[in-house]
Design a protein around this motif. Structure first.
Motif, PDB file in Angstrom:
ATOM      1  N   GLY A 219     -24.671  51.248  13.928  1.00  0.00           N
ATOM      2  CA  GLY A 219     -25.761  51.698  14.795  1.00  0.00           C
ATOM      3  C   GLY A 219     -25.275  52.027  16.198  1.00  0.00           C
TER       4      GLY A 219
ATOM      5  N   TYR B 112     -34.413  49.786  12.169  1.00  0.00           N
ATOM      6  CA  TYR B 112     -33.660  48.544  12.314  1.00  0.00           C
ATOM      7  C   TYR B 112     -34.326  47.399  11.550  1.00  0.00           C
ATOM      8  CZ  TYR B 112     -30.072  50.079  15.549  1.00  0.00           C
ATOM      9  OH  TYR B 112     -28.976  50.687  16.098  1.00  0.00           O
TER      10      TYR B 112
ATOM     11  N   VAL C 277     -25.321  47.199  10.076  1.00  0.00           N
ATOM     12  CA  VAL C 277     -26.347  47.464  11.078  1.00  0.00           C
ATOM     13  C   VAL C 277     -25.775  47.624  12.490  1.00  0.00           C
ATOM     14  CG1 VAL C 277     -28.522  46.671  12.088  1.00  0.00           C
ATOM     15  CG2 VAL C 277     -28.056  46.239   9.683  1.00  0.00           C
TER      16      VAL C 277
ATOM     17  N   ASN D 229     -30.881  52.241   9.778  1.00  0.00           N
ATOM     18  CA  ASN D 229     -30.760  52.294  11.237  1.00  0.00           C
ATOM     19  C   ASN D 229     -29.834  53.413  11.699  1.00  0.00           C
ATOM     20  OD1 ASN D 229     -28.574  50.587  10.210  1.00  0.00           O
ATOM     21  ND2 ASN D 229     -28.037  50.332  12.361  1.00  0.00           N
TER      22      ASN D 229
END
Length: 194
Positions: free
Chosen positions: A123, A63, A119, A45
């Motif tokens: 991100g 993702y 993540v 991601n």
């Protein structure tokens, strides 16, 4: 996450009180999701966020890959705790309810840790960095070549990945050690004392 943080963030090591640590072999300490090239799936991601403006349709799939990695690592951790308990139950019987709690705690801890550290937080940071550098390039008083103005924000995003990983890992460890892990793992210690 690197090998130095694996020992502190690995729920299996936190649950060693419920498992016979001496029964652990060298092969049991190898985690395919953390000790192999599969680890880089957790960064999918961040790469997707870096290329958001060049290939916007690849952001969502990146993702999916990263969250899939988190889920598989969590399931793998839960299975490893279950397997260790099965090996140790032949020598030391324990209550099935405690075994299930340990498996759920390890799986949940890994899922939350991976979701935050691999993540969501990275991100968001990469997204902000790419957006800010894109805005800075577009508002630059000097006219930049088109290729530079197009790819500079992406380069900033990609270049920042190695710089943000370890501080984020450490911050998530600290926050979880002082919040959710106190509930998950201290409860097991209290039950053990009783």
């Amino acid at each position: 996450m690197d090998a130095t943080t694996t020992a502190t963030t690995d729920p299996c090591s936190m649950l060693h009180n419920n498992v016979d640590v001496t029964a652990k072999t060298k092969n049991d300490s190898y985690n395919v999701f953390r000790d192999s090239l599969l680890r880089y799936l957790g960064y999918a991601n961040e790469v997707g966020e870096s290329f958001r403006y060049q290939f916007p349709k690849l952001v969502r799939p990146s993702y999916v890959v990263a969250f899939g990695y988190c889920g598989m690592d969590a399931l793998s951790t839960g299975y490893r705790v279950w397997n260790q308990q099965q090996q140790s139950s032949t020598t030391t019987p324990s209550k099935p309810n405690k075994q299930q709690q340990a498996i759920v705690a390890a799986t949940f801890d890994t899922l939350v840790w991976q979701s935050l550290a691999s993540v969501m937080i990275p991100g968001a940071i990469i997204n902000i960095l790419v957006k800010a550098s894109r805005r800075a390039v577009s508002r630059s008083p000097i006219t930049l070549p088109v290729i530079l103005s197009k790819w500079l924000p992406t380069s900033v995003g990609l270049g920042s990945i190695p710089l943000i990983i370890h501080p984020i890992d450490n911050a998530v460890d600290y926050v979880m050690d002082n919040s959710i892990r106190m509930v998950l793992f201290d409860q097991e210690e209290k039950e053990k004392e009783i």
